[in-house]
Design a protein around this motif. Structure first.
Motif, PDB file in Angstrom:
ATOM      1  N   GLY A   1       0.812  -1.195  -0.254  1.00 33.37           N
ATOM      2  CA  GLY A   1       0.300  -0.087  -0.013  1.00 33.37           C
ATOM      3  C   GLY A   1       0.579   1.448  -0.316  1.00 33.37           C
ATOM      4  O   GLY A   1       0.560   1.666  -0.979  1.00 33.37           O
ATOM      5  N   PHE A   2       1.540   1.937   0.638  1.00 31.64           N
ATOM      6  CA  PHE A   2       2.844   2.577   1.151  1.00 31.64           C
ATOM      7  C   PHE A   2       3.821   2.380  -0.301  1.00 31.64           C
ATOM      8  O   PHE A   2       4.302   3.345  -1.046  1.00 31.64           O
ATOM      9  N   GLY A   3       3.874   1.345  -0.517  1.00 32.97           N
ATOM     10  CA  GLY A   3       5.656   0.842  -1.465  1.00 32.97           C
ATOM     11  C   GLY A   3       4.960   2.000  -3.189  1.00 32.97           C
ATOM     12  O   GLY A   3       5.833   2.239  -3.890  1.00 32.97           O
ATOM     13  N   PHE A   4       3.579   1.298  -3.585  1.00 34.66           N
ATOM     14  CA  PHE A   4       3.334   1.828  -5.029  1.00 34.66           C
ATOM     15  C   PHE A   4       3.654   3.794  -4.725  1.00 34.66           C
ATOM     16  O   PHE A   4       4.467   4.236  -5.693  1.00 34.66           O
ATOM     17  N   PRO A   5       3.383   4.236  -3.883  1.00 37.99           N
ATOM     18  CA  PRO A   5       3.004   5.054  -4.084  1.00 37.99           C
ATOM     19  C   PRO A   5       4.921   6.217  -3.683  1.00 37.99           C
ATOM     20  O   PRO A   5       5.014   6.857  -4.408  1.00 37.99           O
ATOM     21  N   VAL A   6       5.942   5.495  -2.962  1.00 39.11           N
ATOM     22  CA  VAL A   6       6.991   5.893  -2.457  1.00 39.11           C
ATOM     23  C   VAL A   6       7.437   5.219  -3.625  1.00 39.11           C
ATOM     24  O   VAL A   6       8.643   6.024  -3.938  1.00 39.11           O
ATOM     25  N   GLY A   7       7.201   4.259  -4.482  1.00 36.59           N
ATOM     26  CA  GLY A   7       8.208   4.218  -5.556  1.00 36.59           C
ATOM     27  C   GLY A   7       7.571   5.366  -6.746  1.00 36.59           C
ATOM     28  O   GLY A   7       9.191   5.620  -7.631  1.00 36.59           O
ATOM     29  N   CYS A   8       6.600   5.552  -7.350  1.00 39.42           N
ATOM     30  CA  CYS A   8       6.238   6.017  -8.110  1.00 39.42           C
ATOM     31  C   CYS A   8       7.006   8.088  -7.787  1.00 39.42           C
ATOM     32  O   CYS A   8       7.492   8.152  -8.594  1.00 39.42           O
ATOM     33  N   ALA A   9       6.882   8.439  -6.886  1.00 41.25           N
ATOM     34  CA  ALA A   9       7.456   9.495  -6.548  1.00 41.25           C
ATOM     35  C   ALA A   9       9.301   9.537  -6.583  1.00 41.25           C
ATOM     36  O   ALA A   9       9.767  10.927  -6.969  1.00 41.25           O
ATOM     37  N   ALA A  10       9.288   8.397  -6.025  1.00 42.44           N
ATOM     38  CA  ALA A  10      11.134   8.152  -5.904  1.00 42.44           C
ATOM     39  C   ALA A  10      11.199   8.205  -7.870  1.00 42.44           C
ATOM     40  O   ALA A  10      12.623   8.859  -8.248  1.00 42.44           O
TER      41      ALA A  10
END
Length: 132
Positions: free
Chosen positions: A4-13
């Motif tokens: 749940g947090f991996g996708f948005p953090v990865g996209c921001a990165a």
């Protein structure tokens, strides 16, 4: 990190990686962006779930294809975008495999038995009579 947090953090990165690569000259040398995006996908594949990492890989490919290879943000399928898809898929697979290898159980040896304790002799106080 959960999916749940991996996708948005990865996209921001991935967005940050494309911006930094663009500032470094990725429009002239597209492999700058491909290397930074590959590192983001690799790290995401290692730290989060497979579905979140696969989503980040797709977003990274779209960013590379739309804003590095093509400047207008439109996706164009070309040999360069196919190579980018192959590189990002390889980075995803490497991250997932690294996660699987490092998460294997490790045999921890049993603790040693403590050394036997020796009996402690208490000193005895002996009073000697003096002959004066």
């Amino acid at each position: 990190m959960s999916g749940g947090f991996g996708f948005p953090v990865g996209c921001a990165a991935a967005v940050a990686a494309v911006i930094l690569a663009d500032l470094a000259g990725a429009t002239v040398y597209p492999w700058y962006a491909l290397v930074t995006l590959g590192a983001v996908v690799l790290a995401t594949g290692y730290r989060t779930s497979f579905s979140a990492a696969a989503g980040v890989a797709v977003v990274a490919w779209a960013l590379h294809d739309g804003f590095v290879l093509g400047r207008a943000g439109a996706l164009a399928f070309s040999p360069a975008s196919a190579a980018a898809a192959l590189v990002l898929t390889t980075a995803l697979a490497a991250g997932v495999v690294a996660k699987a290898v490092t998460r294997t159980p490790v045999r921890i040896p049993a603790p040693r038995r403590p050394a036997p304790t020796l009996p402690v002799r208490e000193p005895t106080l002996q009073v000697r009579e003096s002959s004066v």
